[in-house]
Design a protein around this motif. Structure first.
Motif, PDB file in Angstrom:
ATOM      1  N   THR A  12      50.790  39.845  42.189  1.00  0.00           N
ATOM      2  CA  THR A  12      50.069  40.250  43.393  1.00  0.00           C
ATOM      3  C   THR A  12      50.585  41.565  43.971  1.00  0.00           C
ATOM      4  O   THR A  12      49.793  42.417  44.380  1.00  0.00           O
ATOM      5  N   ASN A  13      51.893  41.753  43.991  1.00  0.00           N
ATOM      6  CA  ASN A  13      52.465  42.952  44.615  1.00  0.00           C
ATOM      7  C   ASN A  13      52.010  44.241  43.929  1.00  0.00           C
ATOM      8  O   ASN A  13      51.961  45.290  44.553  1.00  0.00           O
ATOM      9  N   ILE A  14      51.662  44.170  42.665  1.00  0.00           N
ATOM     10  CA  ILE A  14      51.163  45.358  41.956  1.00  0.00           C
ATOM     11  C   ILE A  14      49.801  45.764  42.515  1.00  0.00           C
ATOM     12  O   ILE A  14      49.532  46.945  42.747  1.00  0.00           O
ATOM     13  N   PHE A  15      48.932  44.789  42.746  1.00  0.00           N
ATOM     14  CA  PHE A  15      47.629  45.081  43.332  1.00  0.00           C
ATOM     15  C   PHE A  15      47.773  45.645  44.737  1.00  0.00           C
ATOM     16  O   PHE A  15      47.080  46.600  45.106  1.00  0.00           O
ATOM     17  N   ILE A  16      48.668  45.060  45.516  1.00  0.00           N
ATOM     18  CA  ILE A  16      48.861  45.512  46.892  1.00  0.00           C
ATOM     19  C   ILE A  16      49.427  46.930  46.924  1.00  0.00           C
ATOM     20  O   ILE A  16      48.928  47.789  47.646  1.00  0.00           O
ATOM     21  N   SER A  17      50.445  47.198  46.111  1.00  0.00           N
ATOM     22  CA  SER A  17      51.040  48.542  46.108  1.00  0.00           C
ATOM     23  C   SER A  17      50.076  49.582  45.557  1.00  0.00           C
ATOM     24  O   SER A  17      50.140  50.743  45.942  1.00  0.00           O
ATOM     25  N   GLY A  18      49.160  49.172  44.681  1.00  0.00           N
ATOM     26  CA  GLY A  18      48.147  50.082  44.155  1.00  0.00           C
ATOM     27  C   GLY A  18      46.940  50.208  45.055  1.00  0.00           C
ATOM     28  O   GLY A  18      45.983  50.911  44.735  1.00  0.00           O
ATOM     29  N   LYS A  19      46.963  49.505  46.204  1.00  0.00           N
ATOM     30  CA  LYS A  19      45.885  49.534  47.196  1.00  0.00           C
ATOM     31  C   LYS A  19      44.529  49.168  46.586  1.00  0.00           C
ATOM     32  O   LYS A  19      43.495  49.671  47.018  1.00  0.00           O
ATOM     33  N   TYR A  20      44.565  48.331  45.556  1.00  0.00           N
ATOM     34  CA  TYR A  20      43.345  47.822  44.908  1.00  0.00           C
ATOM     35  C   TYR A  20      42.454  48.951  44.395  1.00  0.00           C
ATOM     36  O   TYR A  20      41.257  48.762  44.206  1.00  0.00           O
ATOM     37  N   ASN A  21      43.018  50.111  44.163  1.00  0.00           N
ATOM     38  CA  ASN A  21      42.238  51.288  43.760  1.00  0.00           C
ATOM     39  C   ASN A  21      42.094  51.323  42.243  1.00  0.00           C
ATOM     40  O   ASN A  21      43.026  51.681  41.526  1.00  0.00           O
ATOM     41  N   PHE A  22      40.897  50.981  41.751  1.00  0.00           N
ATOM     42  CA  PHE A  22      40.639  50.979  40.313  1.00  0.00           C
ATOM     43  C   PHE A  22      39.977  52.271  39.850  1.00  0.00           C
ATOM     44  O   PHE A  22      39.674  52.432  38.680  1.00  0.00           O
ATOM     45  N   ASN A  23      39.731  53.173  40.764  1.00  0.00           N
ATOM     46  CA  ASN A  23      39.103  54.452  40.433  1.00  0.00           C
ATOM     47  C   ASN A  23      40.103  55.584  40.650  1.00  0.00           C
ATOM     48  O   ASN A  23      41.146  55.394  41.239  1.00  0.00           O
TER      49      ASN A  23
END
Length: 77
Positions: A12-23
């Motif tokens: 989960t922390n990877i998604f949070i630190s990446g700010k859910y930015n897939f673009n």
């Protein structure tokens, strides 16, 4: 020597630190390229998926609350 594809589990922390930015040019765009190129086999646990969804909902709720507060404060509506 590494054997491809590498098995990668994301928490989960990877998604949070990446700010859910897939673009764009963020971490996830690099990850997507590695998956597409067959370098990585990506695994996401169902618990992690549920936690990420919970965090996204919470972040949306917080953003909406801030928006409503500003609308009230500046009487934009």
């Amino acid at each position: 020597m590494l054997q491809y594809p590498l098995s990668v589990f994301i928490d989960t922390n990877i998604f949070i630190s990446g700010k859910y930015n897939f673009n764009g040019n963020g971490y996830f765009s690099i990850l997507k390229k590695l998956v597409r190129d067959g370098k990585i086999k990506l695994y996401i646990d169902n618990i992690v998926k549920q936690e990420v969804e919970k965090h996204i909902k919470s972040d949306i709720y917080a953003a909406c609350a801030k928006y409503k507060k500003l609308v009230k404060r500046y009487q934009l509506v």
